[in-house]
Every structure is written in structure tokens, then in C-alpha cells.
Design a protein around this motif. Structure first.
Motif, PDB file in Angstrom:
ATOM      1  N   ILE A  98       0.830  -1.210   0.000  1.00 34.24           N
ATOM      2  CA  ILE A  98       0.000   0.000   0.000  1.00 34.24           C
ATOM      3  C   ILE A  98       0.865   1.261   0.000  1.00 34.24           C
ATOM      4  CG2 ILE A  98      -0.220  -0.015   2.526  1.00 34.24           C
ATOM      5  CD1 ILE A  98      -2.856   1.164  -0.017  1.00 34.24           C
ATOM      6  N   VAL A  99       1.976   1.251   0.744  1.00 32.05           N
ATOM      7  CA  VAL A  99       2.861   2.416   0.752  1.00 32.05           C
ATOM      8  C   VAL A  99       3.485   2.629  -0.627  1.00 32.05           C
ATOM      9  CG1 VAL A  99       5.015   3.348   1.685  1.00 32.05           C
ATOM     10  CG2 VAL A  99       3.341   2.316   3.233  1.00 32.05           C
ATOM     11  N   SER A 100       3.918   1.551  -1.249  1.00 29.38           N
ATOM     12  CA  SER A 100       4.550   1.650  -2.573  1.00 29.38           C
ATOM     13  C   SER A 100       3.567   2.162  -3.618  1.00 29.38           C
ATOM     14  CB  SER A 100       5.093   0.279  -2.999  1.00 29.38           C
ATOM     15  OG  SER A 100       6.022  -0.202  -2.060  1.00 29.38           O
ATOM     16  N   ALA A 101       2.353   1.615  -3.605  1.00 28.85           N
ATOM     17  CA  ALA A 101       1.355   2.015  -4.613  1.00 28.85           C
ATOM     18  C   ALA A 101       1.005   3.500  -4.476  1.00 28.85           C
ATOM     19  CB  ALA A 101       0.102   1.149  -4.469  1.00 28.85           C
ATOM     20  N   ILE A 102       0.756   3.937  -3.246  1.00 27.11           N
ATOM     21  CA  ILE A 102       0.378   5.343  -3.052  1.00 27.11           C
ATOM     22  C   ILE A 102       1.538   6.274  -3.402  1.00 27.11           C
ATOM     23  CG2 ILE A 102      -0.239   7.043  -1.285  1.00 27.11           C
ATOM     24  CD1 ILE A 102      -2.033   4.959  -0.034  1.00 27.11           C
ATOM     25  N   ALA A 103       2.758   5.913  -3.015  1.00 25.39           N
ATOM     26  CA  ALA A 103       3.914   6.761  -3.342  1.00 25.39           C
ATOM     27  C   ALA A 103       4.102   6.860  -4.853  1.00 25.39           C
ATOM     28  CB  ALA A 103       5.173   6.194  -2.684  1.00 25.39           C
TER      29      ALA A 103
ATOM     30  N   ILE B 109      10.860  14.052  -1.244  1.00 21.72           N
ATOM     31  CA  ILE B 109      11.851  13.781  -0.209  1.00 21.72           C
ATOM     32  C   ILE B 109      11.584  14.615   1.041  1.00 21.72           C
ATOM     33  CG2 ILE B 109      14.287  13.954   0.417  1.00 21.72           C
ATOM     34  CD1 ILE B 109      13.882  11.725  -1.465  1.00 21.72           C
ATOM     35  N   ARG B 110      11.314  15.905   0.861  1.00 24.65           N
ATOM     36  CA  ARG B 110      11.144  16.777   2.027  1.00 24.65           C
ATOM     37  C   ARG B 110       9.812  16.570   2.727  1.00 24.65           C
ATOM     38  NH1 ARG B 110      13.044  22.898   0.350  1.00 24.65           N
ATOM     39  NH2 ARG B 110      15.230  22.438  -0.160  1.00 24.65           N
TER      40      ARG B 110
ATOM     41  N   THR C 257       3.497   8.560   4.219  1.00 22.80           N
ATOM     42  CA  THR C 257       3.805   7.265   4.828  1.00 22.80           C
ATOM     43  C   THR C 257       3.314   7.215   6.268  1.00 22.80           C
ATOM     44  OG1 THR C 257       5.776   7.119   3.433  1.00 22.80           O
ATOM     45  CG2 THR C 257       5.648   5.624   5.301  1.00 22.80           C
ATOM     46  N   ALA C 258       3.539   8.294   7.018  1.00 24.15           N
ATOM     47  CA  ALA C 258       3.094   8.321   8.422  1.00 24.15           C
ATOM     48  C   ALA C 258       1.571   8.251   8.511  1.00 24.15           C
ATOM     49  CB  ALA C 258       3.610   9.593   9.097  1.00 24.15           C
ATOM     50  N   ILE C 259       0.876   8.942   7.637  1.00 19.33           N
ATOM     51  CA  ILE C 259      -0.587   8.913   7.681  1.00 19.33           C
ATOM     52  C   ILE C 259      -1.115   7.514   7.338  1.00 19.33           C
ATOM     53  CG2 ILE C 259      -2.656   9.789   6.522  1.00 19.33           C
ATOM     54  CD1 ILE C 259      -1.294  12.512   6.388  1.00 19.33           C
ATOM     55  N   ILE C 260      -0.487   6.875   6.348  1.00 21.12           N
ATOM     56  CA  ILE C 260      -0.901   5.504   5.998  1.00 21.12           C
ATOM     57  C   ILE C 260      -0.686   4.561   7.182  1.00 21.12           C
ATOM     58  CG2 ILE C 260      -0.381   3.522   4.529  1.00 21.12           C
ATOM     59  CD1 ILE C 260       0.463   5.583   2.368  1.00 21.12           C
TER      60      ILE C 260
ATOM     61  N   CYS D 213      12.306   3.286   7.350  1.00 19.57           N
ATOM     62  CA  CYS D 213      12.602   2.432   6.189  1.00 19.57           C
ATOM     63  C   CYS D 213      11.513   2.567   5.127  1.00 19.57           C
ATOM     64  CB  CYS D 213      12.732   0.968   6.634  1.00 19.57           C
ATOM     65  SG  CYS D 213      14.127   0.641   7.728  1.00 19.57           S
ATOM     66  N   LEU D 214      10.252   2.562   5.574  1.00 23.52           N
ATOM     67  CA  LEU D 214       9.157   2.737   4.619  1.00 23.52           C
ATOM     68  C   LEU D 214       9.218   4.117   3.972  1.00 23.52           C
ATOM     69  CD1 LEU D 214       6.166   1.181   6.613  1.00 23.52           C
ATOM     70  CD2 LEU D 214       7.168   0.298   4.500  1.00 23.52           C
ATOM     71  N   THR D 215       9.643   5.117   4.728  1.00 21.47           N
ATOM     72  CA  THR D 215       9.732   6.471   4.174  1.00 21.47           C
ATOM     73  C   THR D 215      10.771   6.553   3.062  1.00 21.47           C
ATOM     74  OG1 THR D 215       9.030   7.449   6.270  1.00 21.47           O
ATOM     75  CG2 THR D 215      10.220   8.872   4.755  1.00 21.47           C
ATOM     76  N   VAL D 216      11.932   5.944   3.291  1.00 19.79           N
ATOM     77  CA  VAL D 216      12.974   5.938   2.245  1.00 19.79           C
ATOM     78  C   VAL D 216      12.461   5.233   0.994  1.00 19.79           C
ATOM     79  CG1 VAL D 216      15.271   5.071   1.644  1.00 19.79           C
ATOM     80  CG2 VAL D 216      14.870   6.074   3.900  1.00 19.79           C
ATOM     81  N   LEU D 217      11.769   4.106   1.212  1.00 23.24           N
ATOM     82  CA  LEU D 217      11.206   3.379   0.065  1.00 23.24           C
ATOM     83  C   LEU D 217      10.170   4.237  -0.667  1.00 23.24           C
ATOM     84  CD1 LEU D 217      11.043   0.597  -1.403  1.00 23.24           C
ATOM     85  CD2 LEU D 217       9.059   0.131   0.047  1.00 23.24           C
ATOM     86  N   ALA D 218       9.301   4.918   0.107  1.00 27.15           N
ATOM     87  CA  ALA D 218       8.282   5.783  -0.516  1.00 27.15           C
ATOM     88  C   ALA D 218       8.942   6.922  -1.289  1.00 27.15           C
ATOM     89  CB  ALA D 218       7.348   6.334   0.568  1.00 27.15           C
TER      90      ALA D 218
END
Length: 264
Positions: A62-67, A100-101, A108-111, A161-166
Motif C-alpha cells: 500500500i505504501v509503494s502504490a500510493i507513493a 523527499i522533504r 507514509t506516516a498517515i498511511i 525504512c518505509l519512508t525511504v522506500l516511498a
């Protein structure tokens, strides 16, 4: 007038009570995470790993798709505005800096607040309603050390880690749109993105992610521990966790943005 003042006074006192209990939970969590292991208390490594899998690995799709979609949307919006000035090359700058910023850490945090914060609140509040929290105390186990610390450590590992991936996938979304519809070469887009970004952008994004992780897990655990009223209370705790987490995440984001990038 007296009625209004009485209402405001009661609300203020309730708010201060919540702040005091929330602060006590945070202090207790820090003690059990950093001090207790040096006093012979066991660290529940297996529970931490399980939580990292639930929060991090299970959230990857879900994080990858939304990003990815956000990266595409940003590129399309930027191209629409910049095309009239003949400056579509700056699509790469806008997508990279925005993701990035800001958008990578925030989205990611909201998800994770909606997906895992609610799950943590539901789990702990169900245990509270079923008196399993009291059972832990009866067995000599501290609920904060047993339940909160593993989830806090796991959240602080998984969310950055999820944030870097996003961040990477969001930039990839903008990249694919640019090279397929705007006649950008892959090398030109890469060079433009690299020139626009600095190490400060990545570091501030990770700092925000750690703060957001603490907010999500602390709000979820606090709401779980104070649950009353059976199934209705569990539902209320879950809803309150999501709403309060998102509000605090955005409020913290405003503070971080003012701290790192304010021009006044």
C-alpha cells in the motif's frame, strides 16, 4: 457566563489530565526501553521482529502504490504549470524535493497511522476490556515494558525504512511519467534530480519519520490503555487513535518545516 466558564474549565482540566497521563506513558516507555535492560529486564526481541514485519513488511504494497501514484500526479501537475514557461525540466526538481522533504514522510506516516496505529489501539484496548492487562500485572509483567516498548522500537525501525522506500518510488513515478510523455532522457532527469536534492533533505525527512513513529505508537497505546466500555470503547479508541495521530503528525510537520526551512 458562569456556565460557559465552567464548561471551558472542565474541558481544560480534562485536557491537562490527558497531557499528564500521556507524558507519564512516554517517560515510562523511555525507562523500560533504555534503562530497564541494564537492570536485568529482558528485551522482547522476538516481539520487536514480529511488529517490524507487521508494520513494515506488510505495509509495503500500500505504501509503494500510493507513493508511485503521488509521484505521477506531482509530475503531471508540475508539467501542466511549467510547460507555459518552457521550464518542464524543473519537473524533476519539483517532484524530487516535494517527495523527499514532505510528501514521502507525511503520506507514509498517515498511511501507517491508519493501518497500524488503529491495529495497535484495537489490540491493546481489547486486552484492556478482557482484563488481560490486569492479568499481566498479576503475573508480574509491566504492561509498558511488555506491550508498548516492542511496538515503539518496531515503529521507529519500520517507519523510516518505509519512508525511504516511498521517497524512491515516488521519484520513480515522476521519472517514468517524464521519460515516457515529456521527451526527457533518463540521464537528464536523473542529473536534474540529483542537482536539486541535498543531504539535508533526506536527513530532515528521516528526523520527521522518527517523530511521527513516536506519535503514532504513543497515541495508539495511550488510547488502548484508557479504553472503557467493551466493544464500543474499542471502536472509539481505534477511531480516536487515527484522528489524533493524523492531527498530531500534521502539527509536528508544521513545526519541523518552520524549524528546518523557515525563511523568516
Amino acid at each position: 457566563m458562569i456556565t460557559v466558564l465552567g464548561f471551558l474549565g472542565r474541558r481544560t482540566m480534562q485536557f491537562l489530565v490527558h497531557v499528564d497521563r500521556f507524558a507519564r506513558l512516554m517517560v515510562e516507555t523511555v525507562w523500560w526501553a533504555l534503562v530497564a535492560p541494564f537492570k536485568g529486564e529482558k528485551v522482547r526481541i522476538r516481539s520487536v521482529v514480529e511488529q517490524v514485519v507487521r508494520i513494515g513488511y506488510d505495509s509495503l504494497p500500500i505504501v509503494s502504490a500510493i507513493a508511485f501514484f503521488v509521484g505521477i500526479i506531482l509530475a503531471m501537475q508540475a508539467a501542466y504549470q511549467l510547460k507555459r514557461f518552457g521550464a518542464t525540466i524543473f519537473v524533476a526538481d519539483l517532484v524530487g524535493v516535494s517527495v523527499i522533504r514532505e510528501l514521502g514522510p507525511l503520506l507514509t506516516a498517515i498511511i501507517i497511522a491508519g493501518r497500524n496505529g488503529s491495529a495497535i489501539a484495537a489490540e491493546i484496548s481489547s486486552m484492556k476490556v478482557a482484563e488481560e492487562i490486569d492479568a499481566l500485572r498479576t503475573m508480574g509483567l509491566n504492561p509498558t515494558g511488555f506491550l508498548v516498548v516492542p511496538r515503539t522500537v518496531a515503529m521507529m525501525i519500520a517507519l523510516p525504512c518505509l519512508t525511504v522506500l516511498a521517497d524512491l518510488i515516488g521519484i520513480l513515478g515522476g521519472f517514468l511519467l517524464a521519460v515516457t510523455t515529456m521527451d526527457f532522457s533518463a540521464l537528464r532527469y536523473f542529473n536534474q534530480t540529483s542537482a536539486a536534492l541535498t543531504m539535508k533533505d533526506l536527513v530532515t525527512g528521516l528526523v520527521k519519520s522518527e517523530c511521527f513513529a513516536v506519535i503514532i505508537v504513543m497515541v495508539a497505546c495511550y488510547e488502548g490503555f484508557r479504553t472503557e466500555g467493551g466493544a464500543v470503547g474499542v471502536g472509539k479508541a481505534t477511531t480516536t487513535t487515527v484522528v489524533a495521530s493524523i492531527f498530531l503528525i500534521i502539527a509536528a510537520d508544521v513545526l519541523f518545516t518552520a524549524l528546518f526551512y523557515s525563511s523568516f
